[in-house]
Design a protein around this motif. Sequence first.
Motif, short mmCIF file in Angstrom:
data_model
loop_
_atom_site.label_atom_id
_atom_site.label_comp_id
_atom_site.label_asym_id
_atom_site.label_seq_id
_atom_site.Cartn_x
_atom_site.Cartn_y
_atom_site.Cartn_z
N PHE A 121 0.81 -1.21 0.00
CA PHE A 121 0.00 0.00 0.00
C PHE A 121 0.85 1.27 0.00
N GLU A 122 2.12 1.14 0.38
CA GLU A 122 3.00 2.30 0.35
C GLU A 122 3.20 2.81 -1.08
N SER A 123 3.01 1.93 -2.06
CA SER A 123 3.22 2.32 -3.46
C SER A 123 1.99 2.93 -4.11
N ILE A 124 0.82 2.84 -3.43
CA ILE A 124 -0.40 3.34 -4.07
C ILE A 124 -1.08 4.45 -3.28
N VAL A 125 -0.83 4.54 -1.95
CA VAL A 125 -1.40 5.62 -1.14
C VAL A 125 -0.37 6.09 -0.13
N ASP A 126 -0.64 7.20 0.49
CA ASP A 126 0.27 7.77 1.49
C ASP A 126 0.07 7.04 2.82
N THR A 127 0.86 5.98 3.05
CA THR A 127 0.75 5.18 4.27
C THR A 127 2.06 4.45 4.49
N SER A 128 2.11 3.68 5.57
CA SER A 128 3.31 2.88 5.87
C SER A 128 2.90 1.68 6.69
N ASP A 129 3.76 0.69 6.73
CA ASP A 129 3.50 -0.50 7.52
C ASP A 129 3.29 -0.12 8.98
N GLU A 130 4.12 0.74 9.52
CA GLU A 130 4.01 1.14 10.92
C GLU A 130 2.66 1.80 11.20
N TRP A 131 2.22 2.69 10.31
CA TRP A 131 0.95 3.38 10.48
C TRP A 131 -0.21 2.39 10.48
N ILE A 132 -0.18 1.45 9.55
CA ILE A 132 -1.28 0.47 9.44
C ILE A 132 -1.33 -0.43 10.67
N VAL A 133 -0.19 -0.95 11.10
CA VAL A 133 -0.17 -1.86 12.24
C VAL A 133 -0.64 -1.14 13.51
N GLN A 134 -0.14 0.07 13.72
CA GLN A 134 -0.51 0.81 14.94
C GLN A 134 -2.00 1.11 15.01
N ARG A 135 -2.60 1.40 13.88
CA ARG A 135 -4.00 1.81 13.87
C ARG A 135 -5.00 0.69 13.65
N THR A 136 -4.55 -0.43 13.09
CA THR A 136 -5.50 -1.50 12.77
C THR A 136 -5.09 -2.87 13.30
N GLY A 137 -3.79 -3.10 13.49
CA GLY A 137 -3.31 -4.43 13.86
C GLY A 137 -3.12 -5.36 12.69
N ILE A 138 -3.39 -4.89 11.48
CA ILE A 138 -3.29 -5.72 10.28
C ILE A 138 -1.87 -5.69 9.72
N ARG A 139 -1.33 -6.87 9.43
CA ARG A 139 0.00 -6.97 8.81
C ARG A 139 -0.06 -7.48 7.37
N SER A 177 -8.77 -12.54 13.64
CA SER A 177 -8.14 -13.05 12.42
C SER A 177 -7.53 -11.94 11.59
N LEU A 178 -7.56 -10.70 12.08
CA LEU A 178 -7.19 -9.56 11.24
C LEU A 178 -5.70 -9.43 10.97
N GLU A 179 -4.84 -9.92 11.86
CA GLU A 179 -3.40 -9.72 11.66
C GLU A 179 -2.93 -10.34 10.35
N LYS A 180 -3.42 -11.55 10.05
CA LYS A 180 -3.00 -12.24 8.82
C LYS A 180 -3.97 -12.08 7.66
N TYR A 181 -5.24 -11.80 7.97
CA TYR A 181 -6.25 -11.82 6.91
C TYR A 181 -6.97 -10.50 6.70
N GLY A 182 -6.72 -9.49 7.56
CA GLY A 182 -7.42 -8.23 7.44
C GLY A 182 -8.89 -8.36 7.77
N ASN A 183 -9.67 -7.38 7.34
CA ASN A 183 -11.12 -7.39 7.56
C ASN A 183 -11.76 -8.13 6.39
N THR A 184 -12.27 -9.33 6.66
CA THR A 184 -12.94 -10.14 5.63
C THR A 184 -14.44 -10.17 5.86
#
Length: 331
Positions: free
Chosen positions: A24-42, A276-283
């Motif tokens: 997602f860093e290549s398509i929107v203004d975000t980062s792995d750290e930002w996503i994990v801190q705010r959602t828990g999704i990896r 289940s969100l860490e490995k699979y996100g919101n399904t």
Amino acid sequence: MQSKATITALGTYTPERVVDNDYFESIVDTSDEWIVQRTGIRERRFAGEQEFTSDLCVAATEQLMRQYNQSVDDVDMIIVSTTTPDYAFPSVASRVQARLGIPHTGAIDLNATCAGFVYGLCMANALITAGMNRKVLVIGAETLTKATDYKDRTSCILFGDGAGAALVEYTEDAPGFLSTYIGPTQGEGGIHLYRTRHSAQMDGQPLTDHGLMVQNGREVYRWAVKTVPSGMHAVTQQAGLPLSDVDWFIPHSANARMIETICEKSGFPLEKTLMSLEKYGNTSSATIPLALEIGIREEKVQEGDTLLLYGFGGGLVHAGVLMKWAPGQKD
């Protein structure tokens, strides 16, 4: 009326393609750290270009049959919860019937968004307890990545694809369902989470009409952390049990921060909560069976454990099921 139903088998499926946060860093203004801190999704799974919701449903059911040595030939009702069907019609459930060759069954789709799998279990329990059916296949499945707006940095990072299937069967002596609860719908909140088809307004308010998901995460968050804790107590009180008797809480895996707040407000330990969100996100409707499967695989969930499943999402709708986990037990 006392339940006469129990879950006898569970199966799950997620697509092969793994997409981590770096994508997602290549398509929107975000980062792995930002996503994990705010959602828990990896990471999350993306369905293939020619892989659709019915394909995930069939794969999850086939895994169920292999893992529990079960047959679905005598299933007499198929309930599929999805917001991303292959077609407007025929239903995904009817495609599952055709693909698996189930000879004598009804088939219906339901749309209760992220509460869909729990809604399906409530319906299956009711149908069996009322004597209308004896063996119901309940599936929660989504290909949300086909309906995601990848220009929306706050929501595109959340969603993944997956499916979970459960067999719910008649039992006389050892019902697995202790209580079911469908909470009051707050339809006026539909404006906060939607996907348009034809209408460009809701209750007189204009909508973003591009056919993709639109989410006001802040408002959905506020509603969920206020609504779900009281619902958790309602479903356990209906069974005459305190919330402290629950061995594992399995909520819809929307966002780790949201689940932490729900646990804090309800007084339920976060360490006894499965996600289940860490490995699979919101399904969406697949998050709960995926989380349960993880708990079983990691040998956390044991036979005889009391489980509280709670789904919540667009509508705005929510529902809970309290059950004993005893797969394979039936008359």
